[in-house]
Design a protein around this motif. Structure first.
Motif, PDB file in Angstrom:
ATOM      1  N   MET A 165      15.182   3.334  -2.206  1.00 34.19           N
ATOM      2  CA  MET A 165      14.668   4.325  -1.249  1.00 34.19           C
ATOM      3  C   MET A 165      15.821   5.052  -0.561  1.00 34.19           C
ATOM      4  N   ALA A 166      16.841   4.301  -0.182  1.00 34.49           N
ATOM      5  CA  ALA A 166      17.992   4.889   0.511  1.00 34.49           C
ATOM      6  C   ALA A 166      18.705   5.890  -0.391  1.00 34.49           C
ATOM      7  N   VAL A 167      18.919   5.505  -1.637  1.00 33.47           N
ATOM      8  CA  VAL A 167      19.678   6.352  -2.555  1.00 33.47           C
ATOM      9  C   VAL A 167      18.867   7.573  -2.969  1.00 33.47           C
ATOM     10  N   GLU A 168      17.579   7.386  -3.202  1.00 28.35           N
ATOM     11  CA  GLU A 168      16.760   8.545  -3.555  1.00 28.35           C
ATOM     12  C   GLU A 168      16.772   9.565  -2.425  1.00 28.35           C
TER      13      GLU A 168
ATOM     14  N   ARG B 265       0.835  -1.209   0.000  1.00 27.63           N
ATOM     15  CA  ARG B 265       0.000   0.000   0.000  1.00 27.63           C
ATOM     16  C   ARG B 265       0.867   1.255   0.000  1.00 27.63           C
ATOM     17  N   PHE B 266       1.933   1.231   0.786  1.00 24.31           N
ATOM     18  CA  PHE B 266       2.841   2.381   0.842  1.00 24.31           C
ATOM     19  C   PHE B 266       3.483   2.628  -0.522  1.00 24.31           C
ATOM     20  N   PHE B 267       3.901   1.552  -1.167  1.00 24.20           N
ATOM     21  CA  PHE B 267       4.537   1.596  -2.490  1.00 24.20           C
ATOM     22  C   PHE B 267       3.624   2.312  -3.486  1.00 24.20           C
TER      23      PHE B 267
ATOM     24  N   TRP C  57       5.834   4.836  -5.921  1.00 19.07           N
ATOM     25  CA  TRP C  57       7.044   4.074  -6.254  1.00 19.07           C
ATOM     26  C   TRP C  57       6.796   3.193  -7.471  1.00 19.07           C
ATOM     27  N   THR C  58       7.848   3.006  -8.262  1.00 14.99           N
ATOM     28  CA  THR C  58       7.759   2.097  -9.404  1.00 14.99           C
ATOM     29  C   THR C  58       9.000   1.215  -9.372  1.00 14.99           C
TER      30      THR C  58
ATOM     31  N   ALA D 130       0.700  12.402 -10.226  1.00 20.03           N
ATOM     32  CA  ALA D 130       0.418  12.639 -11.640  1.00 20.03           C
ATOM     33  C   ALA D 130       1.707  12.697 -12.458  1.00 20.03           C
ATOM     34  N   SER D 131       2.746  13.242 -11.829  1.00 22.37           N
ATOM     35  CA  SER D 131       4.013  13.394 -12.560  1.00 22.37           C
ATOM     36  C   SER D 131       4.783  12.082 -12.630  1.00 22.37           C
ATOM     37  N   ARG D 132       4.436  11.149 -11.759  1.00 23.03           N
ATOM     38  CA  ARG D 132       5.201   9.901 -11.712  1.00 23.03           C
ATOM     39  C   ARG D 132       4.538   8.767 -12.470  1.00 23.03           C
ATOM     40  N   SER D 133       3.231   8.866 -12.638  1.00 26.13           N
ATOM     41  CA  SER D 133       2.518   7.715 -13.221  1.00 26.13           C
ATOM     42  C   SER D 133       2.653   7.713 -14.725  1.00 26.13           C
TER      43      SER D 133
END
Ligand SMILES: [Zn+2]
Ligand SMILES: [Zn+2]
Length: 181
Positions: free
Chosen positions: A115-118, A36-38, A43-44, A178-181
């Motif tokens: 996640m760590a690197v981002e 759910r968090f993803f 996240w992709t 919207a910008s990520r999907s």
């Protein structure tokens, strides 16, 4: 926009992850919770749906939370360690409908690594801009949630867990999704 789009997304995503580690409950209680968090945070890429992945993501949280409390030298140490451990190699890439932005690990790297690197790359931008003051703890008494103040006038004081301006945050998330999907 204060910072590059991927920096702002990285900061918001890091805060959201830190805030799943709640004093009175686990925001990532199981694999389905991480699923759910993803989805909710846009996240992709690689997502294993395993206990091992869940635990790796949970283990990252206290290291990221520390960034909200640390002075600049400690932040730098944390950021550099995260980048080093992840063998980060910044590359400009373009995918989906997004303009060129930085990725520092491959899209098929484990979720916790990405996640760590981002987070680390976004924090590196904050350090370079002298803007670590944007990282705040929610001002609501008893709330320990972290937040990132991306407002022009540095006015944000409350987290998004109902303590403050929920509508503004929802609008921000919608734009990000919207910008990520
Ligand atoms: Zn990307
Ligand atoms: Zn709060």
């Amino acid at each position: 926009m204060l910072f590059a789009h991927d920096t702002e997304c990285g900061l918001i995503a890091a805060a959201a992850l830190v805030n799943t580690d709640e004093p009175d409950g686990e925001g990532l209680p199981d694999v389905a919770g991480l699923d759910r968090f993803f989805v909710a945070n846009g996240w992709t890429g690689r997502h294993e749906h395993t206990e091992a992945e869940l635990h790796a993501v949970r283990r990252l949280r206290p290291r990221l939370r520390r960034i909200w409390h640390a002075d600049v030298d400690e932040v730098v140490a944390i950021v550099n360690a995260l980048l080093r451990e992840s063998h980060a190699l910044p590359q400009l890439i373009r995918h989906d409908d997004q303009p060129y932005h930085l990725h520092a690990v491959p899209r098929d790297a484990p979720l916790a690594t990405r996640m760590a690197v981002e987070a680390a790359m976004a924090m590196a931008d904050l350090v370079r801009a002298g803007e670590l003051g944007r990282l705040r703890i929610c001002a609501h008494p008893g709330c320990e949630n972290v937040l990132v103040d991306l407002s022009k006038n540095r006015s944000r004081r409350f987290c998004e867990a109902g303590c403050g301006n929920r509508a503004a945050v929802n609008a921000y998330r919608a734009r990000k999704a919207a910008s990520r999907s």
